[in-house]
Design a protein around this motif. Structure first.
Motif, PDB file in Angstrom:
ATOM      1  N   LEU A 408      53.732  24.260  33.562  1.00  0.00           N
ATOM      2  CA  LEU A 408      52.372  24.629  33.958  1.00  0.00           C
ATOM      3  C   LEU A 408      52.283  24.792  35.477  1.00  0.00           C
ATOM      4  O   LEU A 408      51.654  25.730  35.981  1.00  0.00           O
ATOM      5  N   ALA A 409      52.928  23.865  36.195  1.00  0.00           N
ATOM      6  CA  ALA A 409      52.881  23.941  37.663  1.00  0.00           C
ATOM      7  C   ALA A 409      53.557  25.225  38.152  1.00  0.00           C
ATOM      8  O   ALA A 409      53.075  25.876  39.081  1.00  0.00           O
ATOM      9  N   GLU A 410      54.658  25.605  37.504  1.00  0.00           N
ATOM     10  CA  GLU A 410      55.403  26.787  37.973  1.00  0.00           C
ATOM     11  C   GLU A 410      54.777  28.099  37.486  1.00  0.00           C
ATOM     12  O   GLU A 410      54.668  29.063  38.231  1.00  0.00           O
ATOM     13  N   GLU A 411      54.394  28.109  36.211  1.00  0.00           N
ATOM     14  CA  GLU A 411      53.982  29.373  35.589  1.00  0.00           C
ATOM     15  C   GLU A 411      52.472  29.501  35.386  1.00  0.00           C
ATOM     16  O   GLU A 411      51.975  30.582  35.080  1.00  0.00           O
ATOM     17  N   GLY A 412      51.754  28.352  35.489  1.00  0.00           N
ATOM     18  CA  GLY A 412      50.347  28.332  35.085  1.00  0.00           C
ATOM     19  C   GLY A 412      49.507  29.418  35.731  1.00  0.00           C
ATOM     20  O   GLY A 412      48.773  30.147  35.051  1.00  0.00           O
ATOM     21  N   ALA A 413      49.646  29.575  37.051  1.00  0.00           N
ATOM     22  CA  ALA A 413      48.800  30.545  37.754  1.00  0.00           C
ATOM     23  C   ALA A 413      49.102  31.959  37.280  1.00  0.00           C
ATOM     24  O   ALA A 413      48.177  32.779  37.090  1.00  0.00           O
ATOM     25  N   ALA A 414      50.386  32.255  37.063  1.00  0.00           N
ATOM     26  CA  ALA A 414      50.753  33.613  36.616  1.00  0.00           C
ATOM     27  C   ALA A 414      50.232  33.861  35.193  1.00  0.00           C
ATOM     28  O   ALA A 414      49.744  34.958  34.881  1.00  0.00           O
ATOM     29  N   VAL A 415      50.308  32.833  34.342  1.00  0.00           N
ATOM     30  CA  VAL A 415      49.799  32.979  32.974  1.00  0.00           C
ATOM     31  C   VAL A 415      48.292  33.220  33.005  1.00  0.00           C
ATOM     32  O   VAL A 415      47.771  34.131  32.338  1.00  0.00           O
ATOM     33  N   ASN A 416      47.584  32.411  33.802  1.00  0.00           N
ATOM     34  CA  ASN A 416      46.123  32.569  33.885  1.00  0.00           C
ATOM     35  C   ASN A 416      45.750  33.985  34.334  1.00  0.00           C
ATOM     36  O   ASN A 416      44.877  34.632  33.742  1.00  0.00           O
ATOM     37  N   ALA A 417      46.431  34.440  35.394  1.00  0.00           N
ATOM     38  CA  ALA A 417      46.114  35.772  35.927  1.00  0.00           C
ATOM     39  C   ALA A 417      46.390  36.843  34.865  1.00  0.00           C
ATOM     40  O   ALA A 417      45.595  37.774  34.690  1.00  0.00           O
ATOM     41  N   TYR A 418      47.493  36.672  34.153  1.00  0.00           N
ATOM     42  CA  TYR A 418      47.858  37.672  33.143  1.00  0.00           C
ATOM     43  C   TYR A 418      46.805  37.720  32.024  1.00  0.00           C
ATOM     44  O   TYR A 418      46.328  38.795  31.640  1.00  0.00           O
ATOM     45  N   VAL A 419      46.428  36.542  31.532  1.00  0.00           N
ATOM     46  CA  VAL A 419      45.425  36.495  30.449  1.00  0.00           C
ATOM     47  C   VAL A 419      44.091  37.056  30.950  1.00  0.00           C
ATOM     48  O   VAL A 419      43.443  37.875  30.278  1.00  0.00           O
ATOM     49  N   HIS A 420      43.695  36.642  32.139  1.00  0.00           N
ATOM     50  CA  HIS A 420      42.388  37.096  32.654  1.00  0.00           C
ATOM     51  C   HIS A 420      42.370  38.610  32.874  1.00  0.00           C
ATOM     52  O   HIS A 420      41.357  39.261  32.642  1.00  0.00           O
ATOM     53  N   ASP A 421      43.496  39.151  33.319  1.00  0.00           N
ATOM     54  CA  ASP A 421      43.550  40.618  33.486  1.00  0.00           C
ATOM     55  C   ASP A 421      43.362  41.316  32.138  1.00  0.00           C
ATOM     56  O   ASP A 421      42.682  42.342  32.044  1.00  0.00           O
ATOM     57  N   LEU A 422      43.967  40.742  31.080  1.00  0.00           N
ATOM     58  CA  LEU A 422      43.786  41.333  29.741  1.00  0.00           C
ATOM     59  C   LEU A 422      42.310  41.277  29.333  1.00  0.00           C
ATOM     60  O   LEU A 422      41.764  42.222  28.761  1.00  0.00           O
ATOM     61  N   VAL A 423      41.674  40.159  29.649  1.00  0.00           N
ATOM     62  CA  VAL A 423      40.263  39.970  29.274  1.00  0.00           C
ATOM     63  C   VAL A 423      39.376  40.976  30.012  1.00  0.00           C
ATOM     64  O   VAL A 423      38.515  41.629  29.404  1.00  0.00           O
ATOM     65  N   VAL A 424      39.615  41.107  31.301  1.00  0.00           N
ATOM     66  CA  VAL A 424      38.793  42.042  32.082  1.00  0.00           C
ATOM     67  C   VAL A 424      39.014  43.475  31.582  1.00  0.00           C
ATOM     68  O   VAL A 424      38.060  44.252  31.439  1.00  0.00           O
ATOM     69  N   ALA A 425      40.275  43.807  31.260  1.00  0.00           N
ATOM     70  CA  ALA A 425      40.561  45.159  30.753  1.00  0.00           C
ATOM     71  C   ALA A 425      39.834  45.413  29.431  1.00  0.00           C
ATOM     72  O   ALA A 425      39.490  46.550  29.106  1.00  0.00           O
ATOM     73  N   ALA A 426      39.573  44.341  28.681  1.00  0.00           N
ATOM     74  CA  ALA A 426      38.867  44.479  27.402  1.00  0.00           C
ATOM     75  C   ALA A 426      37.346  44.396  27.585  1.00  0.00           C
ATOM     76  O   ALA A 426      36.596  44.287  26.605  1.00  0.00           O
ATOM     77  N   GLY A 427      36.897  44.393  28.830  1.00  0.00           N
ATOM     78  CA  GLY A 427      35.442  44.353  29.094  1.00  0.00           C
ATOM     79  C   GLY A 427      34.857  42.969  28.889  1.00  0.00           C
ATOM     80  O   GLY A 427      33.671  42.818  28.589  1.00  0.00           O
ATOM     81  N   GLY A 428      35.686  41.926  29.071  1.00  0.00           N
ATOM     82  CA  GLY A 428      35.231  40.578  28.726  1.00  0.00           C
ATOM     83  C   GLY A 428      34.925  39.688  29.908  1.00  0.00           C
ATOM     84  O   GLY A 428      34.837  40.140  31.049  1.00  0.00           O
ATOM     85  N   SER A 429      34.764  38.384  29.615  1.00  0.00           N
ATOM     86  CA  SER A 429      34.439  37.370  30.617  1.00  0.00           C
ATOM     87  C   SER A 429      35.522  36.298  30.621  1.00  0.00           C
ATOM     88  O   SER A 429      35.956  35.846  29.552  1.00  0.00           O
TER      89      SER A 429
END
Ligand SMILES: Cc1cc2nc3c(=O)[nH]c(=O)nc-3n(C[C@H](O)[C@H](O)[C@H](O)COP(=O)(O)OP(=O)(O)OC[C@H]3O[C@@H](n4cnc5c(N)ncnc54)[C@H](O)[C@@H]3O)c2cc1C
Length: 478
Positions: A408-429
């Motif tokens: 989580l410490a190493e990858e967490g930020a990259a995972v969060n950014a990746y998921v959030h980018d998918l959400v924004v691309a889908a018109g989400g929150s």
């Protein structure tokens, strides 16, 4: 400019104002309230102040404002985004509303309860029930989460499908604004068209615009009949199809429709003592459904049974059970409500509380899961929750055998950014119901539309020009 001497004077004044029940600097008293519910964010504070009523809250806010002392409002401290955790630098006071626990009135005639900010949700449920009424919002933290916290996070929960989030249930508020003035808005008018709605502005403000001291809340008639079912099926698409058929057959009776993947059921069976599999076989997807009717209205069980039987017949559903008793119904709900606890027991995960348009959610779950698992080798996505609201908790678990905390410490930020980018691309929150708090602030600043951020900053600056109310939460610095 403020000095240590002025801080000491403020603390002395607060101690005199609030007395020993309302003021403490004892590290043992403070300790439980310095860390967030997930145990991931730790802060510090000069003191814990616990006023007994709105007048004392106003006096605390006035004194703190004069000394330019930041205040961190806190209710049950069940925030999932460290919204009530003080800053690490420690020059702040935790302002706890937990002593304000009066249920001022419950009126079945008006369908309104007036309750103070520190009342736990469970206590409101019980008070409403005693009058033949119901407060139609529930969540797993109901024993600790308070009315002030629920209002300030615009909490969701398991009945949003039918009754909406907290915003839809707040009819009036009493609040202390950052300058120490008291907003008396408890009159619970069903219609009030006097322009900007301060009450709605404070809902979801996460304590950044003032302190909620009491709320007038909408009640609905108590449940007369309740049908709770657990259904096994193959895809989230099949689940959404089932919801629409149930809504058509039962009118507005469906109030909860919770999607649960097999992985989440497995976690609960593994970690929660006494949990039992709801169906004979495991299914890739499951839904927990609750439909209710007030006394005198048709029992929704019959319509639910017919829809489920038709689904089993045409093959769109794999298996289903309708609870035959309250005990069985509670056992089915316990499977859903202990998922977070079971996840915690299993190790850390990168957690996301996301919303997309309801009709897009099945596709988002399937394609989002595939994309994340392909991008981050060995990870496993568990997406569960409020499918009918277009909101799931999209949690990414560490690869098997990995040190989850290190991952989580190493990858967490990259995972969060990746998921959030998918959400924004889908018109989400990126925050469907938990708010922004501290833990989502950077991502919110990165992804929010400029007009939204500018308006939010302008509102914050207008009401709290010195930035003393829960700084570092919700509103990113310009
Ligand atoms: C097991 C579990 C399940 C959960 N399930 C859900 C769910 O289904 N849906 C959901 O929406 N949330 C859920 N949550 C999150 C949490 O319960 C809610 O955010 C809840 O509203 C927080 O209430 P609280 O009293 O604990 O507030 P706190 O955590 O103490 O504070 C939350 C925020 O509100 C502010 N605040 C608190 N009281 C006041 C006040 N009186 N005036 C002004 N600001 C104030 C705080 O500063 C902070 O920003 C869950 C949490 C847990 C632990």
């Amino acid at each position: 400019m403020t000095s240590a001497i002025e801080d000491t004077r403020l603390l002395d004044d607060l101690a005199a104002l609030l007395g020993p029940r309302g003021f403490t600097r004892d590290p043992a008293d403070l300790a439980p309230w310095l860390v967030d519910w997930r145990g991931r964010v730790r802060g510090a504070a000069l003191a814990l102040v616990s006023p007994a009523d709105a007048r004392q809250v106003a006096a605390v806010v006035t004194l703190a404002a004069a000394a330019e002392m930041p205040l961190v409002p806190q209710g049950g401290n069940t925030s999932m985004v460290a919204g009530a955790t003080p800053p690490a630098h420690g020059r702040a006071l935790i302002l706890s509303l937990r002593r304000m626990r009066a249920i001022r009135s419950v009126s079945a005639a008006d369908g309104v309860a007036i309750v103070e900010a520190g009342v736990p949700l469970q206590a409101l449920h019980e008070a409403a029930e005693a009058e033949g009424m119901r407060f139609p919002l529930s969540l797993a933290a109901k024993g600790s989460a308070t009315i002030g916290g629920l209002v300030s996070t615009n909490a969701g929960g398991t009945q949003v499908l039918r009754f909406g989030p907290m915003r839809a249930l707040v009819l009036g508020l009493e609040a202390v604004l950052p300058d120490g003035s008291v907003f008396n808005g408890l009159s619970a008018l069903r219609k009030d068209n006097r322009g900007y709605d301060l009450r709605q502005l404070l809902c979801g403000a996460e304590g950044t615009l003032g302190l909620v001291t009491a709320a007038a809340l909408r009640l609905v008639p108590a449940i007369g009949a309740r049908a709770v079912a657990w259904v096994g099926l193959d895809t989230p698409e099949a689940a959404l199809g089932l919801l629409r058929r149930l809504e058509a057959a039962t009118g507005a009776a469906v109030e909860s429709f919770e999607l649960v993947p097999a992985d989440a059921v497995d976690l609960v069976l593994r970690h929660i003592p006494g949990a039992r599999a709801p169906l004979r076989k495991s299914h890739r997807w499951n839904v927990l459904i609750e439909a209710t009717a007030p006394k005198g209205a048709p029992d929704p069980a019959e319509a639910m049974q017919a829809v489920l039987a038709a689904g089993l017949e045409d093959g769109s559903l794999a298996d289903a059970v309708i609870a035959a008793s309250e005990t069985q119904a509670e056992a089915l709900w316990a499977l859903r409500e202990t998922i977070s606890e079971a996840e915690r027991a299993d190790g850390v995960a990168a957690k996301h509380d996301v919303a997309v348009p309801v009709s897009a959610m099945p596709g988002f779950i399937t394609s989002g899961r595939a994309a994340v698992e392909a991008r981050f080798t060995g990870t496993r996505v568990i997406a569960f929750g409020h499918l009918g609201d277009g909101n799931v908790h999209f949690n990414v678990r560490a690869p098997a055998g990995a040190d989850a905390a290190a991952w989580l410490a190493e990858e967490g930020a990259a995972v969060n950014a990746y998921v959030h980018d998918l959400v924004v691309a889908a018109g989400g929150s990126i925050s469907a119901e938990h708010g922004i708090g501290q833990t989502k602030l950077a991502e919110y600043a990165r992804l929010a539309e400029p007009a939204r951020l500018a308006a939010q900053r302008a509102i914050k600056a207008a009401l709290d020009p010195r930035g003393l109310m829960n700084p570092g939460k919700l509103v990113p610095l310009a």
